[in-house]
Scaffold this active site. Structure first.
Site, PDB file in Angstrom:
ATOM      1  N   GLY A  27       0.768  -1.132   0.010  1.00  6.95           N
ATOM      2  CA  GLY A  27       0.063  -0.153  -0.028  1.00  6.95           C
ATOM      3  C   GLY A  27       0.941   1.261   0.205  1.00  6.95           C
ATOM      4  O   GLY A  27       2.136   1.373   0.168  1.00  6.95           O
ATOM      5  N   THR A  29       1.138   3.724   2.235  1.00  7.75           N
ATOM      6  CA  THR A  29       1.804   4.010   3.506  1.00  7.75           C
ATOM      7  C   THR A  29       3.252   3.006   3.601  1.00  7.75           C
ATOM      8  O   THR A  29       3.964   3.711   4.105  1.00  7.75           O
ATOM      9  CB  THR A  29       0.956   3.736   4.662  1.00  7.75           C
ATOM     10  N   ASP A  85       3.305  -2.759   8.261  1.00  2.00           N
ATOM     11  CA  ASP A  85       1.972  -2.754   7.254  1.00  2.00           C
ATOM     12  C   ASP A  85       1.220  -1.682   7.542  1.00  2.00           C
ATOM     13  O   ASP A  85       1.052  -1.116   8.644  1.00  2.00           O
ATOM     14  CB  ASP A  85       1.422  -4.231   7.113  1.00  2.00           C
ATOM     15  N   GLY A  86       0.410  -1.260   6.566  1.00  2.00           N
ATOM     16  CA  GLY A  86      -0.633   0.075   6.707  1.00  2.00           C
ATOM     17  C   GLY A  86      -1.950  -0.626   7.105  1.00  2.00           C
ATOM     18  O   GLY A  86      -2.096  -1.957   7.467  1.00  2.00           O
ATOM     19  N   ALA A  87      -2.989  -0.020   7.040  1.00  2.00           N
ATOM     20  CA  ALA A  87      -4.425  -0.641   7.497  1.00  2.00           C
ATOM     21  C   ALA A  87      -5.464   0.492   6.653  1.00  2.00           C
ATOM     22  O   ALA A  87      -5.041   1.642   6.464  1.00  2.00           O
ATOM     23  CB  ALA A  87      -4.559  -0.568   8.756  1.00  2.00           C
ATOM     24  N   ASP A  88      -6.549  -0.249   6.570  1.00  2.00           N
ATOM     25  CA  ASP A  88      -7.769   0.682   6.041  1.00  2.00           C
ATOM     26  C   ASP A  88      -8.487   1.507   7.099  1.00  2.00           C
ATOM     27  O   ASP A  88      -9.039   2.479   6.931  1.00  2.00           O
ATOM     28  CB  ASP A  88      -8.750  -0.221   4.954  1.00  2.00           C
ATOM     29  N   GLY A 101      -6.002  -3.140  -0.853  1.00  2.96           N
ATOM     30  CA  GLY A 101      -4.987  -3.410  -2.029  1.00  2.96           C
ATOM     31  C   GLY A 101      -5.166  -4.716  -2.273  1.00  2.96           C
ATOM     32  O   GLY A 101      -4.438  -5.301  -3.361  1.00  2.96           O
ATOM     33  N   GLU A 107      -0.867 -10.696   3.688  1.00  3.36           N
ATOM     34  CA  GLU A 107      -0.373  -9.602   4.786  1.00  3.36           C
ATOM     35  C   GLU A 107      -0.694 -10.409   6.279  1.00  3.36           C
ATOM     36  O   GLU A 107      -0.046 -10.153   7.362  1.00  3.36           O
ATOM     37  CB  GLU A 107      -1.298  -8.230   4.959  1.00  3.36           C
ATOM     38  N   LYS A 125      -7.330   7.192   9.189  1.00  2.00           N
ATOM     39  CA  LYS A 125      -7.545   5.582   9.206  1.00  2.00           C
ATOM     40  C   LYS A 125      -8.307   5.127  10.516  1.00  2.00           C
ATOM     41  O   LYS A 125      -8.693   4.184  10.838  1.00  2.00           O
ATOM     42  CB  LYS A 125      -6.359   4.852   9.314  1.00  2.00           C
TER      43      LYS A 125
HETATM   44  C1  5RP Z   1      -3.279  -3.845   0.956  1.00  7.90           C
HETATM   45  C2  5RP Z   1      -3.760  -3.252   2.452  1.00  7.90           C
HETATM   46  C3  5RP Z   1      -3.027  -1.665   2.757  1.00  7.90           C
HETATM   47  O1  5RP Z   1      -2.193  -1.994   3.914  1.00  7.90           O
HETATM   48  C4  5RP Z   1      -4.182  -0.718   3.083  1.00  7.90           C
HETATM   49  O2  5RP Z   1      -5.059  -0.981   2.051  1.00  7.90           O
HETATM   50  C5  5RP Z   1      -3.691   0.379   3.380  1.00  7.90           C
HETATM   51  O3  5RP Z   1      -3.147   1.189   2.253  1.00  7.90           O
HETATM   52  P1  5RP Z   1      -2.776   2.344   2.109  1.00  7.90           P
HETATM   53  O4  5RP Z   1      -1.650   2.623   2.920  1.00  7.90           O
HETATM   54  O5  5RP Z   1      -2.476   2.802   0.810  1.00  7.90           O
HETATM   55  O6  5RP Z   1      -3.882   3.384   2.510  1.00  7.90           O
HETATM   56  O7  5RP Z   1      -4.192  -3.830   3.341  1.00  7.90           O
HETATM   57  O8  5RP Z   1      -4.054  -4.905   1.121  1.00  7.90           O
END
Ligand code: 5RP
Length: 230
Positions: A27, A29, A85-88, A101, A107, A125
Protein backbone atom coordinates in the site's frame (compact mmCIF):
# COMPACT_ATOMS: atom_id res chain seq x y z
CA UNK A 1 -1.88 13.06 3.99
CA UNK A 2 1.42 12.06 2.41
CA UNK A 3 3.43 13.82 5.12
CA UNK A 4 1.44 11.93 7.77
CA UNK A 5 1.93 8.56 6.05
CA UNK A 6 5.66 9.21 5.56
CA UNK A 7 6.12 10.27 9.19
CA UNK A 8 4.35 7.15 10.51
CA UNK A 9 6.33 4.89 8.17
CA UNK A 10 9.68 6.42 9.10
CA UNK A 11 8.94 6.23 12.82
CA UNK A 12 8.28 2.49 12.50
CA UNK A 13 11.42 1.98 10.42
CA UNK A 14 13.58 3.34 13.27
CA UNK A 15 13.00 0.00 15.01
CA UNK A 16 14.73 -1.93 12.22
CA UNK A 17 18.28 -3.07 13.01
CA UNK A 18 20.91 -5.00 11.07
CA UNK A 19 20.40 -8.77 11.14
CA UNK A 20 16.62 -8.56 11.16
CA UNK A 21 14.12 -10.23 8.87
CA UNK A 22 11.46 -7.62 8.03
CA UNK A 23 7.94 -8.22 6.71
CA UNK A 24 6.98 -5.64 4.11
CA UNK A 25 3.28 -4.84 3.81
CA UNK A 26 1.47 -3.39 0.84
CA UNK A 27 0.00 0.00 0.00
CA UNK A 28 0.87 3.68 -0.23
CA UNK A 29 1.84 4.06 3.45
CA UNK A 30 4.08 1.00 3.36
CA UNK A 31 5.69 2.37 0.22
CA UNK A 32 7.18 5.16 2.35
CA UNK A 33 8.60 2.51 4.69
CA UNK A 34 10.07 0.54 1.79
CA UNK A 35 11.75 3.66 0.41
CA UNK A 36 13.14 4.51 3.85
CA UNK A 37 14.47 0.97 4.35
CA UNK A 38 16.09 1.12 0.90
CA UNK A 39 17.92 4.34 1.83
CA UNK A 40 19.24 2.66 4.95
CA UNK A 41 20.25 -0.49 3.04
CA UNK A 42 22.30 1.72 0.72
CA UNK A 43 24.04 3.12 3.80
CA UNK A 44 24.91 -0.36 5.10
CA UNK A 45 21.85 -1.74 6.92
CA UNK A 46 21.95 -5.54 6.60
CA UNK A 47 18.45 -7.02 6.56
CA UNK A 48 16.37 -9.37 4.49
CA UNK A 49 12.72 -8.66 3.78
CA UNK A 50 9.62 -10.73 3.03
CA UNK A 51 7.17 -9.08 0.63
CA UNK A 52 3.40 -9.46 1.07
CA UNK A 53 2.54 -8.77 -2.58
CA UNK A 54 4.00 -8.75 -6.06
CA UNK A 55 3.81 -4.93 -6.09
CA UNK A 56 5.86 -4.71 -2.90
CA UNK A 57 8.30 -7.31 -4.20
CA UNK A 58 8.81 -5.35 -7.43
CA UNK A 59 9.34 -2.05 -5.62
CA UNK A 60 11.68 -3.51 -2.99
CA UNK A 61 13.74 -5.31 -5.64
CA UNK A 62 14.00 -2.18 -7.78
CA UNK A 63 15.35 -0.30 -4.74
CA UNK A 64 17.92 -2.97 -3.88
CA UNK A 65 16.38 -4.45 -0.72
CA UNK A 66 17.46 -8.10 -0.31
CA UNK A 67 14.35 -10.30 -0.36
CA UNK A 68 13.31 -13.72 0.85
CA UNK A 69 10.64 -15.44 -1.26
CA UNK A 70 7.19 -15.24 0.40
CA UNK A 71 6.37 -18.96 0.00
CA UNK A 72 9.84 -20.14 1.00
CA UNK A 73 9.70 -17.96 4.09
CA UNK A 74 6.36 -19.42 5.20
CA UNK A 75 7.50 -22.97 4.47
CA UNK A 76 10.65 -22.42 6.56
CA UNK A 77 8.46 -21.93 9.66
CA UNK A 78 10.73 -19.04 10.72
CA UNK A 79 9.49 -15.77 12.14
CA UNK A 80 10.20 -12.27 10.91
CA UNK A 81 11.50 -9.86 13.54
CA UNK A 82 9.21 -6.99 12.55
CA UNK A 83 6.35 -6.71 10.09
CA UNK A 84 5.50 -3.18 8.94
CA UNK A 85 2.14 -2.69 7.22
CA UNK A 86 -0.68 -0.20 6.74
CA UNK A 87 -4.43 -0.55 7.30
CA UNK A 88 -7.69 0.75 5.90
CA UNK A 89 -9.05 1.43 9.36
CA UNK A 90 -8.18 0.78 12.98
CA UNK A 91 -10.42 0.98 16.06
CA UNK A 92 -9.51 1.87 19.68
CA UNK A 93 -8.89 -1.84 20.43
CA UNK A 94 -6.24 -2.00 17.66
CA UNK A 95 -8.50 -4.15 15.48
CA UNK A 96 -8.01 -3.58 11.77
CA UNK A 97 -9.62 -3.89 8.40
CA UNK A 98 -7.09 -4.43 5.62
CA UNK A 99 -7.19 -5.48 1.99
CA UNK A 100 -8.09 -2.37 0.00
CA UNK A 101 -5.05 -3.36 -2.06
CA UNK A 102 -6.28 -6.97 -2.17
CA UNK A 103 -3.22 -8.33 -0.35
CA UNK A 104 -4.76 -9.08 3.05
CA UNK A 105 -4.38 -12.89 2.86
CA UNK A 106 -0.61 -12.69 2.49
CA UNK A 107 -0.43 -9.71 4.83
CA UNK A 108 -2.19 -11.64 7.58
CA UNK A 109 0.08 -14.67 7.14
CA UNK A 110 3.19 -12.52 7.46
CA UNK A 111 1.80 -10.56 10.43
CA UNK A 112 1.08 -13.88 12.19
CA UNK A 113 4.58 -15.12 11.33
CA UNK A 114 6.24 -12.03 12.85
CA UNK A 115 7.47 -11.42 16.38
CA UNK A 116 6.30 -7.82 16.19
CA UNK A 117 3.63 -6.28 13.99
CA UNK A 118 3.88 -2.52 13.53
CA UNK A 119 0.94 -0.83 11.85
CA UNK A 120 1.43 2.54 10.15
CA UNK A 121 -1.55 4.80 9.48
CA UNK A 122 -2.54 8.42 9.15
CA UNK A 123 -5.32 9.96 11.24
CA UNK A 124 -7.98 9.34 8.56
CA UNK A 125 -7.73 5.60 9.32
CA UNK A 126 -8.82 5.93 12.96
CA UNK A 127 -12.45 4.87 13.55
CA UNK A 128 -14.60 4.35 16.62
CA UNK A 129 -16.53 1.43 15.11
CA UNK A 130 -14.73 -1.04 12.86
CA UNK A 131 -17.87 -2.59 11.39
CA UNK A 132 -19.46 -0.24 8.90
CA UNK A 133 -16.44 2.02 8.50
CA UNK A 134 -15.21 0.45 5.22
CA UNK A 135 -16.22 -2.70 3.29
CA UNK A 136 -14.53 -5.91 4.40
CA UNK A 137 -12.48 -7.46 1.59
CA UNK A 138 -13.05 -11.21 1.26
CA UNK A 139 -10.69 -13.21 -0.97
CA UNK A 140 -12.56 -16.05 -2.73
CA UNK A 141 -11.85 -18.91 -5.10
CA UNK A 142 -12.82 -17.60 -8.56
CA UNK A 143 -15.13 -20.48 -9.52
CA UNK A 144 -17.14 -20.11 -6.31
CA UNK A 145 -17.57 -16.36 -6.03
CA UNK A 146 -21.31 -16.36 -6.78
CA UNK A 147 -22.16 -19.04 -4.21
CA UNK A 148 -19.91 -17.27 -1.67
CA UNK A 149 -21.66 -13.94 -2.37
CA UNK A 150 -25.00 -15.69 -1.74
CA UNK A 151 -23.73 -17.27 1.50
CA UNK A 152 -22.38 -13.91 2.68
CA UNK A 153 -25.86 -12.37 2.36
CA UNK A 154 -26.52 -13.31 5.98
CA UNK A 155 -23.74 -10.84 6.93
CA UNK A 156 -24.43 -8.17 4.31
CA UNK A 157 -24.14 -7.36 0.62
CA UNK A 158 -20.97 -8.50 -1.16
CA UNK A 159 -19.82 -6.94 -4.40
CA UNK A 160 -17.29 -8.43 -6.80
CA UNK A 161 -14.30 -6.10 -6.99
CA UNK A 162 -13.35 -4.73 -10.37
CA UNK A 163 -10.42 -2.64 -11.51
CA UNK A 164 -10.55 -0.63 -14.71
CA UNK A 165 -13.64 -2.51 -15.88
CA UNK A 166 -12.14 -5.97 -15.28
CA UNK A 167 -12.49 -8.40 -12.39
CA UNK A 168 -9.70 -7.73 -9.89
CA UNK A 169 -7.36 -10.74 -9.55
CA UNK A 170 -5.25 -11.15 -6.42
CA UNK A 171 -1.62 -12.29 -6.33
CA UNK A 172 -3.03 -15.70 -5.32
CA UNK A 173 -5.10 -15.74 -8.57
CA UNK A 174 -8.37 -15.29 -6.66
CA UNK A 175 -11.21 -12.76 -6.68
CA UNK A 176 -12.22 -10.25 -4.02
CA UNK A 177 -15.74 -9.69 -2.73
CA UNK A 178 -16.17 -6.41 -0.83
CA UNK A 179 -18.64 -7.04 1.95
CA UNK A 180 -20.73 -4.16 3.32
CA UNK A 181 -21.89 -5.72 6.59
CA UNK A 182 -25.34 -5.24 8.12
CA UNK A 183 -25.39 -3.08 11.24
CA UNK A 184 -26.48 -6.03 13.43
CA UNK A 185 -23.73 -8.38 12.26
CA UNK A 186 -22.13 -8.63 15.70
CA UNK A 187 -18.59 -8.53 17.04
CA UNK A 188 -15.67 -8.34 14.58
CA UNK A 189 -13.90 -11.30 16.27
CA UNK A 190 -16.81 -13.62 15.54
CA UNK A 191 -17.33 -12.19 12.07
CA UNK A 192 -13.70 -12.80 11.09
CA UNK A 193 -14.11 -16.48 11.94
CA UNK A 194 -17.61 -16.88 10.49
CA UNK A 195 -16.76 -15.35 7.11
CA UNK A 196 -13.77 -17.69 6.80
CA UNK A 197 -16.04 -20.70 7.48
CA UNK A 198 -17.93 -20.10 4.24
CA UNK A 199 -16.72 -22.68 1.68
CA UNK A 200 -14.79 -20.93 -1.09
CA UNK A 201 -13.49 -18.13 1.16
CA UNK A 202 -9.70 -17.90 1.37
CA UNK A 203 -9.43 -15.17 4.03
CA UNK A 204 -10.98 -11.85 4.91
CA UNK A 205 -9.51 -8.47 5.79
CA UNK A 206 -10.59 -8.35 9.43
CA UNK A 207 -7.57 -8.50 11.73
CA UNK A 208 -8.96 -9.22 15.21
CA UNK A 209 -6.59 -11.99 16.33
CA UNK A 210 -3.17 -10.78 15.23
CA UNK A 211 -3.35 -7.19 16.40
CA UNK A 212 -0.55 -4.67 15.91
CA UNK A 213 1.92 -4.46 18.78
CA UNK A 214 2.46 -0.80 18.02
CA UNK A 215 0.35 1.64 16.05
CA UNK A 216 2.18 4.60 14.50
CA UNK A 217 -0.34 7.33 13.74
CA UNK A 218 1.00 10.04 11.45
CA UNK A 219 -0.57 13.51 11.70
CA UNK A 220 -0.84 16.06 8.88
CA UNK A 221 1.83 18.27 10.55
CA UNK A 222 4.35 15.39 10.40
CA UNK A 223 4.16 14.44 14.08
CA UNK A 224 3.58 10.81 15.06
CA UNK A 225 1.60 9.33 17.93
CA UNK A 226 3.00 5.98 19.05
CA UNK A 227 0.35 3.76 20.62
CA UNK A 228 1.52 0.53 22.27
CA UNK A 229 -0.89 -2.37 22.51
CA UNK A 230 -0.10 -3.48 26.04
C1 5RP B 1 -3.42 -3.73 1.18
C2 5RP B 1 -3.67 -3.18 2.52
C3 5RP B 1 -3.10 -1.84 2.81
O1 5RP B 1 -2.24 -1.93 3.90
C4 5RP B 1 -4.22 -0.91 3.13
O2 5RP B 1 -5.14 -0.94 2.04
C5 5RP B 1 -3.75 0.51 3.37
O3 5RP B 1 -3.22 1.03 2.20
P1 5RP B 1 -2.75 2.54 2.10
O4 5RP B 1 -1.53 2.67 2.96
O5 5RP B 1 -2.46 2.76 0.63
O6 5RP B 1 -3.87 3.41 2.57
O7 5RP B 1 -4.28 -3.77 3.37
O8 5RP B 1 -4.03 -4.99 1.02
Amino acid sequence: MNLAKKAAAEAACRHIKSGMVVGLGTGSTTEFAIRRIAERVKRGLKISAVPTSKATEKLALSLGIPLVDYNEFLESGKQADIDIDGADCVDPLFRLIKGRGGAHTREKKIAVASKRFYCIVDTTKLVEELIGSVPIPVEVEPNRWEEVADSLLRFGRAELREKRGKVFITDNSNYILDLSPNADVGEPERLEVDINRVPGVVDNGLFTKRLPDILFVGHPDGSVRVLKNE
